[in-house]
Structures are given as C-alpha cells and as structure tokens.
Write an enzyme that holds these catalytic residues in place. Structure first.
Site, PDB file in Angstrom:
ATOM      1  N   VAL A  41      17.969 -32.537  71.601  1.00  0.00           N
ATOM      2  CA  VAL A  41      17.627 -32.896  72.557  1.00  0.00           C
ATOM      3  C   VAL A  41      16.091 -32.360  72.991  1.00  0.00           C
ATOM      4  CG1 VAL A  41      17.739 -33.370  75.126  1.00  0.00           C
ATOM      5  CG2 VAL A  41      19.839 -33.275  73.630  1.00  0.00           C
TER       6      VAL A  41
ATOM      7  N   GLU B 284      24.904  -2.477  75.498  1.00  0.00           N
ATOM      8  CA  GLU B 284      26.089  -2.696  74.534  1.00  0.00           C
ATOM      9  C   GLU B 284      25.600  -2.466  72.580  1.00  0.00           C
ATOM     10  OE1 GLU B 284      29.371  -5.468  75.939  1.00  0.00           O
ATOM     11  OE2 GLU B 284      28.235  -6.076  75.339  1.00  0.00           O
TER      12      GLU B 284
END
Ligand SMILES: Cc1cc2nc3c(=O)[nH]c(=O)nc-3n(C[C@H](O)[C@H](O)[C@H](O)COP(=O)(O)OP(=O)(O)OC[C@H]3O[C@@H](n4cnc5c(N)ncnc54)[C@H](O)[C@@H]3O)c2cc1C
Length: 442
Positions: free
Chosen positions: A84, A175
């Site tokens: 888009v 992480e």
C-alpha cells in the site's frame, strides 16, 4: 455478486501482523461484514521469535503463517498481496504500488513499524536489523558465513570475522546476544573443529546505562549478570557514532572490528503513516483517540505499532504484540458498533506483563499489571508458554516446540542453513583496517 452491489459493510485492513490479524479474525465471524486484508507479504510473521530464526533455533516456517490459510474457512475475508503506497482517508481508499486500489466503508491501518537507525552514519547500509523474517534469514546467513570464512582462512578472525556487535540493550538486543552466545558456545565450538571459536566475541552497545530499560532494576542487573556469564561484553552509556563495512566506531573513541553488526536500536512508524495526512506524534506514529479512531477522519481506525494509543496514565501504550493484538480486536468491535448505531468504547488494555529470554534457561518475566517479577527457569517456562500460545497456527506451534525441545535437550541446532549466500558474502578488502583504538575489554 459484484462488489458494488454487495450490501455487506466492507472493511479494508492494511497489515497482517498481530493487530491486523486480530481485527480480521473478529470481523470474519460477522456475516454482515466483508474484509479485504492487504499485506506486502502473504504471511503473518511472529516477530518475538525472529531472533531464534537468526540464531538457527527455529526454521522460518515455524514463525511465518500463510494469511490465506489462516482465513481460508472465511468466505467474507479476501487476502490481497500488495504494497500500500497511498491512502485517501475521506473515501477509505488505499492505492497499491502496482496501481490497483480498494475502497471500503471503513479503513483499519495496522502497518506496524520499521527500524529506526537514528541517522547513525553507515547503519542502514551495514547493520543487520531484526524486524522481519527476511531480516532474520539474512542475519542467520551472515552469522554462518563469518564462521565459514574463519574456517577457510584463520586470518579473517583478526579482521573481525568472529566479532559480533549488537546495538541496543532492549529486549531485541538482549535476547539476540544471549542466543548468539549459546549458539557459539554450544554449537559452533563443536562443529567448526578447525576454527579458534574461543576467539569469538560479542559486544552489546547501548547509549543507556542499563539493559532492558522498561523492566525493574533487579531485572537490569539479572540481564547484565546472565549476559556477562555468557561472555557478552557490555558497553553501556556509549553511543555508536558510525558503522562501516568492517568496523563500528563508538563515542568513547574506540573501534570494534566486525563483519556482523545487529541493529536492535529502536523502531519508528513506516512510510505509509505519512501518506494520508493523518495527525502524527511520537516516533512518527499516528495519533488516535481512546476509541482507536483518528480524530476528524470518520471510519479510519489505526491500531498496533503504527498508532500512538493513549493509555489511562496519560502516556501511550508500548509497541508490544499484546497491545497490537488487543487493539486490533477492539477496533473490530468499534466498527461493528458503528454499523449497529451503538456507541464506541474506549480501548482497555489487559496487561499480561513483559518477558525477555536471555539464552538457554534464563529469562525475565514481569507478570500482570502489577509486574510480579520472575527470573530464571520459572520465567523461562512462562516465556515458552506465553509465546507458544500467542502463535497463530496449531501445526506451527507443535513444530516450534519440537525444535525448541530438540535444541534445549541436545544442545544442537535445527536449521543451520546458509540460504542467503548472496547477502552473507563479504568483501574482505573493504574497510578492513580501521585506524582507531580497539574497544577496551571491560
Ligand atoms: C525482534 C522483535 C522482538 C519482539 N518481541 C516481542 C515480545 O517478546 N513480546 C511482545 O509483546 N512484543 C514483541 N515485539 C513487538 C511486537 O512484535 C510488535 O509490537 C507487533 O508485531 C506489532 O504488531 P502490528 O500488527 O502492529 O505490526 P506488525 O506485526 O509489524 O505487522 C505489520 C504488517 O503490516 C505489513 N505492512 C506494513 N506496511 C505495509 C504496506 N505499506 N503495505 C502492505 N503491507 C504493509 C507488514 O508486512 C506486516 O505484516 C517484538 C518486536 C520485534 C521486532
């Protein structure tokens, strides 16, 4: 029936992430509504586990789910693959890069975020962001390629082949650094017999003075302790000033030679946020009211990461998967209320807490709105459970658990696939010798 004569309320949803999928799943249950879901990918990606794909714990297919398959049992949901590029909020029309367009009765913008490099010179060109599945497979291939390069020629180690720099001490950076340390210690050391794997280094750099900013002080200390135990070198309170093909420069005047820089330094709104002349605030995100509607743009809802959603404490809700999912469902409820002539409700976030995993067996969970804190194995179990239950497809959930379980008990890795060889390739002559001081080893 042609779309023009279809009496059902037509809702256009841009983005098939947590927010878009949450919204469409709720609307799909209503016979009086039809939905067009548009995404540039034909899959929903589970961002919280991208770092596990990057570090070869999970396969891409464990964290990517086909959007068509997700909605195949719902005739009132039409999935369209497209980028888009334009929005007309007055007519609820979106335009795609290929020139096509869709017009509906309501528009839901759920287009997520993109990495924010904060104009750091060289970051966009040389660092590996970790925001989409494509990023994770690129990074995985680069990690594998630097080990292959060190195996072919040990001199590459002095050129930074086995030195990794992670920028950002938030959940993404922490992480990734923890999982990378495990990968090196448990797998690479066993599989690369001819490489001096003990020479490998991981540096984590953050401008802030603590890791995991939004968490409690004890969580900051716990994360630093676990990463320290895994050999990760922390450079806190130091800015990255420049990233080159073979180095990272820090504001303290030092330089780290590296061929793999991971960018976990922040996010901002994607370009589509600026396309529709909608009010924008912090991070370039679109400001919405408590009912998730944009003021002055009738029938235009904005949800998930791309929105600044007001929270009762006067701030905005954080960019989290659970906020995105719940706001998507809430927007669907308000669209149904609009259709039924009922009043819209203000978004209420059910806060389940925040969690981060710091490599094998170590995690931090701050559970519930009162942030009850868990560390270690209990938090690790909570982390596994919550993330597995967030996953959308049952089959993938089983696959992911098999891979996790296999990795956990055997300390081996599943998908160590160098499938992006073109991106992993390194020009070793480029930027091979930065002329500044090496970073001090804390
Ligand atoms: C590495 C990482 C780890 C994370 N870990 C956690 C965690 O442990 N727990 C947690 O709660 N949250 C976590 N998050 C945050 C969480 O993933 C996001 O808050 C959440 O994905 C936002 O959902 P969303 O639907 O708003 O956007 P997204 O999930 O980003 O989805 C947006 C969708 O829109 C599509 N799109 C964008 N622009 C266009 C366009 N112009 N045209 C067509 N399609 C478009 C994209 O392809 C994408 O599918 C993490 C995020 C990252 C990056």
């Amino acid at each position: 029936m042609s779309p023009d004569s279809d009496p059902r309320r037509h809702v256009i949803v841009v983005g098939g992430g947590f927010a878009g999928v949450g919204c469409v799943k709720r609307l799909a249950r209503e016979d009086g509504v039809r939905v067009t879901l548009i995404d540039r990918h034909n899959y929903h990606q589970f961002q919280p586990l991208l770092y596990q794909v990057a570090t070869s714990q999970l396969a891409s297919t464990d964290i990517a789910f086909s959007l068509r398959k997700l909605f195949r049992d719902h005739d009132n949901v039409d999935v369209k693959l497209g980028e888009v590029t334009g929005l007309d909020t007055a007519t609820h029309t979106v335009t795609l890069a290929d020139g096509g367009s869709f017009t509906g009765d309501a528009l839901v913008l759920a287009a997520g975020s993109q990495p924010n490099f904060f104009r750091t010179p060289g970051a966009e060109e040389h660092a590996f962001p970790l925001y989409a599945l494509d990023d994770a497979t690129r990074l995985r291939s680069r990690i594998l390629e630097v080990f292959e390069a060190a195996d072919r020629d040990a001199a590459r180690i002095d050129q930074g082949a086995l030195t990794f720099v992670v920028v950002g001490g938030g959940p993404t950076g922490v992480e990734l650094a923890g999982a990378l340390a495990d990968l090196i210690a448990e797998t690479m050391s066993v599989e690369y017999h001819d490489v001096a794997v003990s020479a490998a280094q991981i540096h984590l750099v953050d401008l802030g003075h603590t890791l995991l900013g939004p968490y409690s002080e004890s969580a900051h200390d716990y994360a630093a302790k676990v990463l320290g135990r895994k050999g990760v070198r922390l450079h806190l309170g130091v800015a990255v000033t420049e990233i080159g093909a073979g180095h990272v420069s820090l504001a303290d005047g030092s330089t780290i030679r590296t061929r793999c820089v991971v960018w976990g330094g922040g996010i901002k709104a994607p370009p589509i946020a600026a396309a529709g002349d909608l009010p924008r605030g912090r991070g370039g995100r679109i400001d919405v009211g408590p009912d998730l509607l944009v003021e002055g743009a009738d029938g235009v809802y904005v949800v998930g990461d791309i929105a600044n959603i007001p929270s009762p404490d006067g701030h905005t809700h954080p960019q989290l998967g659970s906020v995105a999912l719940q706001s998507g469902v809430w927007a669907a409820e308000n669209i149904l209320a609009d259709a039924a002539g009922k009043p819209r409700k203000s978004f209420h976030y059910h806060d389940k807490g925040i969690m981060a995993m710091i490599g094998r067996g170590a995690a931090i969970a701050e559970v519930g709105p009162h942030r009850h804190e868990l560390h270690g194995a209990i938090a690790f179990s909570a982390w596994l459970g919550v993330h597995a239950s967030l996953m959308t497809g049952v089959r993938n959930r089983v696959d992911a658990f098999i891979n996790w379980g296999w990795d956990y008990f055997t300390k081996s890795r599943g998908p160590q696939v160098l499938d992006r060889a073109e991106i992993a390739k390194i020009d070793w002559d480029e930027d091979a010798a930065p002329d500044r001081e090496p970073a001090a080893v804390p």
